[in-house]
Write a protein that holds these residues in place. Structure first.
Motif, mmCIF file in Angstrom:
data_model
loop_
_atom_site.group_PDB
_atom_site.id
_atom_site.type_symbol
_atom_site.label_atom_id
_atom_site.label_comp_id
_atom_site.label_asym_id
_atom_site.label_seq_id
_atom_site.Cartn_x
_atom_site.Cartn_y
_atom_site.Cartn_z
ATOM 1 N N ALA A 235 0.854 -1.189 0.000
ATOM 2 C CA ALA A 235 0.000 0.000 0.000
ATOM 3 C C ALA A 235 0.890 1.239 0.000
ATOM 4 N N PRO A 236 0.595 2.207 -0.868
ATOM 5 C CA PRO A 236 1.422 3.421 -0.887
ATOM 6 C C PRO A 236 1.221 4.237 0.383
ATOM 7 N N LEU A 237 2.303 4.801 0.831
ATOM 8 C CA LEU A 237 2.293 5.670 1.999
ATOM 9 C C LEU A 237 2.919 6.989 1.557
ATOM 10 N N ILE A 238 2.132 8.059 1.556
ATOM 11 C CA ILE A 238 2.592 9.372 1.095
ATOM 12 C C ILE A 238 3.070 10.176 2.300
ATOM 13 N N LEU A 239 4.318 10.598 2.256
ATOM 14 C CA LEU A 239 4.895 11.420 3.321
ATOM 15 C C LEU A 239 5.111 12.831 2.795
ATOM 16 N N ARG A 240 4.627 13.803 3.514
ATOM 17 C CA ARG A 240 4.798 15.209 3.134
ATOM 18 C C ARG A 240 5.639 15.896 4.187
ATOM 19 N N LYS A 241 6.681 16.570 3.719
ATOM 20 C CA LYS A 241 7.598 17.273 4.615
ATOM 21 C C LYS A 241 7.820 18.685 4.093
ATOM 22 N N LYS A 242 8.314 19.532 4.949
ATOM 23 C CA LYS A 242 8.704 20.882 4.556
ATOM 24 C C LYS A 242 10.228 20.951 4.518
ATOM 25 N N ALA A 243 10.742 21.453 3.418
ATOM 26 C CA ALA A 243 12.183 21.671 3.298
ATOM 27 C C ALA A 243 12.556 22.924 4.090
ATOM 28 N N ALA A 244 13.834 23.135 4.280
ATOM 29 C CA ALA A 244 14.313 24.298 5.026
ATOM 30 C C ALA A 244 13.841 25.610 4.395
ATOM 31 N N ASP A 245 13.683 25.623 3.061
ATOM 32 C CA ASP A 245 13.231 26.842 2.382
ATOM 33 C C ASP A 245 11.705 26.976 2.353
ATOM 34 N N GLY A 246 10.999 26.030 2.988
ATOM 35 C CA GLY A 246 9.549 26.102 3.065
ATOM 36 C C GLY A 246 8.803 25.356 1.978
ATOM 37 N N THR A 247 9.505 24.835 0.971
ATOM 38 C CA THR A 247 8.824 24.080 -0.082
ATOM 39 C C THR A 247 8.435 22.698 0.448
ATOM 40 N N GLU A 248 7.352 22.187 -0.139
ATOM 41 C CA GLU A 248 6.869 20.874 0.290
ATOM 42 C C GLU A 248 7.608 19.768 -0.453
ATOM 43 N N ILE A 249 8.018 18.760 0.276
ATOM 44 C CA ILE A 249 8.665 17.580 -0.295
ATOM 45 C C ILE A 249 7.704 16.411 -0.097
ATOM 46 N N VAL A 250 7.398 15.718 -1.191
ATOM 47 C CA VAL A 250 6.490 14.570 -1.125
ATOM 48 C C VAL A 250 7.288 13.313 -1.429
ATOM 49 N N GLU A 251 7.229 12.352 -0.524
ATOM 50 C CA GLU A 251 7.892 11.063 -0.709
ATOM 51 C C GLU A 251 6.837 9.971 -0.712
ATOM 52 N N THR A 252 7.004 9.021 -1.613
ATOM 53 C CA THR A 252 6.124 7.864 -1.626
ATOM 54 C C THR A 252 6.921 6.645 -1.179
ATOM 55 N N ARG A 253 6.440 6.013 -0.156
ATOM 56 C CA ARG A 253 7.007 4.748 0.313
ATOM 57 C C ARG A 253 5.891 3.727 0.268
ATOM 58 N N HIS A 254 6.229 2.491 0.494
ATOM 59 C CA HIS A 254 5.197 1.449 0.477
ATOM 60 C C HIS A 254 5.192 0.695 1.799
ATOM 61 N N LEU A 255 4.013 0.531 2.327
ATOM 62 C CA LEU A 255 3.817 -0.288 3.500
ATOM 63 C C LEU A 255 3.495 -1.697 2.998
#
Length: 132
Positions: free
Chosen positions: A18-38
């Protein structure tokens, strides 16, 4: 995750991704989206005919190695068969799987998979293609 599959299920094991979407904020404030799988692998640990008894070790190993191969190939195509052969070969090499000693009470419906199990992953790729 590794979990027990109910002994009355039709399949001996199942792998679910199952895909697991992780959303983070970079130091400059932009959003980083990572897809991992559970990933969850479920194995039928108990015998259908006697749920108080566990499946034999050969059956459990055969189903576990099959489900591990699904981490790379989610189908039963020839690339899956080649990878499964490699996994069985490695398990045999390190002494985890012992062809001849380990037997399966739930034999595969596919001749190529039964050959991989019986020979511990020692099938050459061209022979595997011919069986497939």
């Amino acid at each position: 995750f590794l979990a027990e599959y109910h002994c009355q299920e039709k399949k001996a094991g199942v792998t679910a991704k199952a895909p697991l979407i992780l959303r983070k904020k970079a130091a400059d404030g932009t959003e980083i989206v990572e897809t991992r799988h559970l990933v969850t692998i479920r194995l039928m640990m108990r015998r259908r005919d006697d749920p108080d008894q566990l499946q034999p070790m050969g059956t459990l190993l055969g189903v576990l190695l099959h489900e591990l191969a699904h981490l790379r190939h989610m189908n039963h195509g020839v690339n899956f068969a080649i990878f499964l052969n490699q996994i069985f070969g490695y398990a045999t090499k390190i002494g985890v799987f012992r062809p001849g000693k380990h037997v399966s009470t739930i034999p595969s419906p596919w001749s190529w998979e039964r050959a991989i199990f019986d020979r511990g992953g020692s099938i050459e790729e061209d022979e595997l293609w011919a069986i497939f």
